[in-house]
Design a protein around this motif. Sequence first.
Motif, mmCIF file in Angstrom:
data_model
loop_
_atom_site.group_PDB
_atom_site.id
_atom_site.type_symbol
_atom_site.label_atom_id
_atom_site.label_comp_id
_atom_site.label_asym_id
_atom_site.label_seq_id
_atom_site.Cartn_x
_atom_site.Cartn_y
_atom_site.Cartn_z
ATOM 1 N N LYS A 56 0.828 -1.199 0.000
ATOM 2 C CA LYS A 56 0.000 0.000 0.000
ATOM 3 C C LYS A 56 0.866 1.254 0.000
ATOM 4 O O LYS A 56 0.603 2.220 -0.733
ATOM 5 N N THR A 57 1.937 1.235 0.809
ATOM 6 C CA THR A 57 2.838 2.392 0.856
ATOM 7 C C THR A 57 3.503 2.607 -0.500
ATOM 8 O O THR A 57 3.586 3.744 -1.008
ATOM 9 N N ARG B 3 3.501 9.385 -10.039
ATOM 10 C CA ARG B 3 2.885 9.443 -11.361
ATOM 11 C C ARG B 3 1.972 10.656 -11.500
ATOM 12 O O ARG B 3 1.873 11.243 -12.577
ATOM 13 N N THR B 4 1.307 11.034 -10.399
ATOM 14 C CA THR B 4 0.486 12.242 -10.442
ATOM 15 C C THR B 4 1.349 13.467 -10.693
ATOM 16 O O THR B 4 0.998 14.348 -11.506
ATOM 17 N N ALA B 5 2.500 13.520 -9.996
ATOM 18 C CA ALA B 5 3.414 14.646 -10.222
ATOM 19 C C ALA B 5 3.945 14.643 -11.656
ATOM 20 O O ALA B 5 4.011 15.693 -12.321
ATOM 21 N N ASP B 6 4.306 13.452 -12.155
ATOM 22 C CA ASP B 6 4.791 13.378 -13.543
ATOM 23 C C ASP B 6 3.714 13.800 -14.524
ATOM 24 O O ASP B 6 3.975 14.490 -15.527
ATOM 25 N N ALA B 7 2.456 13.384 -14.246
ATOM 26 C CA ALA B 7 1.363 13.774 -15.130
ATOM 27 C C ALA B 7 1.154 15.281 -15.131
ATOM 28 O O ALA B 7 0.894 15.893 -16.180
ATOM 29 N N GLN C 213 4.051 5.468 -5.596
ATOM 30 C CA GLN C 213 4.036 5.438 -7.056
ATOM 31 C C GLN C 213 2.912 6.306 -7.619
ATOM 32 O O GLN C 213 3.083 6.998 -8.627
ATOM 33 N N ALA C 214 1.741 6.267 -6.953
ATOM 34 C CA ALA C 214 0.624 7.092 -7.418
ATOM 35 C C ALA C 214 0.959 8.577 -7.312
ATOM 36 O O ALA C 214 0.680 9.361 -8.230
#
Length: 315
Positions: free
Chosen positions: A192-193, A202-206, A198-199
């Motif tokens: 979960k961590t 990926r949100t920052a990369d998006a 990773q989420a």
Amino acid sequence: DITPMFVVLPWAKPVWVIFTILSSWALLSVMTGVVSDNMLEVRQAQEQKSSDAWEEFRDRLLQMLTEVFTAADKDGSRSLEKEEYVEILTSPFHVNRLQKFSHVPIQDMINMFDWIDVGGLGSISFEDFVHGFDWLNEPVTGKSLLKLESCVRQRCCVLERGIRSSRRQLRTVDEECHRQFVEAKQALEQAKTRFEEQAEQRTADAEVLEAEAKVLRVEASKCWTASVSASKAEERAQIAAAEQRARDAAARLQEEMPSHGEGSSSRSLSAMASRLRGGVQAAFRPLSPARIRGVSPTGKGRGREIRRQGTPWHL
């Protein structure tokens, strides 16, 4: 008569009494030992005879039970089903053979199957058959009761050991399940961590990619506007030059043609000028963004290169 001696020697009287008592005890002990020895010898002889007779009886009984069991075991499975057991007890020949060695009623022999089959399996082995027959024929004595008590204690001890072993196994299984549960919980928390990290990444990369895409869209719009403006200006200049060349060519043709064909020449020149004007407008119509980038509008291949040099209607 030793009375005068006691008169002369008074101290000899108690001595004589003690001697008489000791002599009587000694003779009684010797007689008791002889009788006991004889009794023990007789008892041992009787026991030996009884033991020999019992062994002989036991052998004949075992042989008879083996024959009866073999006759009842028709399928050769070395075990008797309830139907086979009851069937063999309904045979007069085998019943007479069994009652020759014991005086047990037939109903007790029939009930013996249920008494022996404590597990409820519906079948008994040869050892169970012999053991049950022995219990039915043995008289109720202290020895038989002691054997029964010993058998019950052995079964209880075996059952107690089985219960302790089951408890240890259950404790081990419980500990293993608890350990696996803790490991699974830790693995889920770690997963979960990692998933949250990773989420977030990926949100920052998006977000970064979206900002870059906005910048690229703005730059592409500017480039497109500039390219369209430049293309239009170039097209207008080329159209003007083409029209000028067409007018010059028409003037030269008019000067060279004879005077008597002025009407027909004028009409042909007008038609030619119209065709040239239409060809120029068709050749220099505004280009799409895909054609400017050198890619076909469908995106399936490179578009045909548009050449601006020369005149497509060269005369």
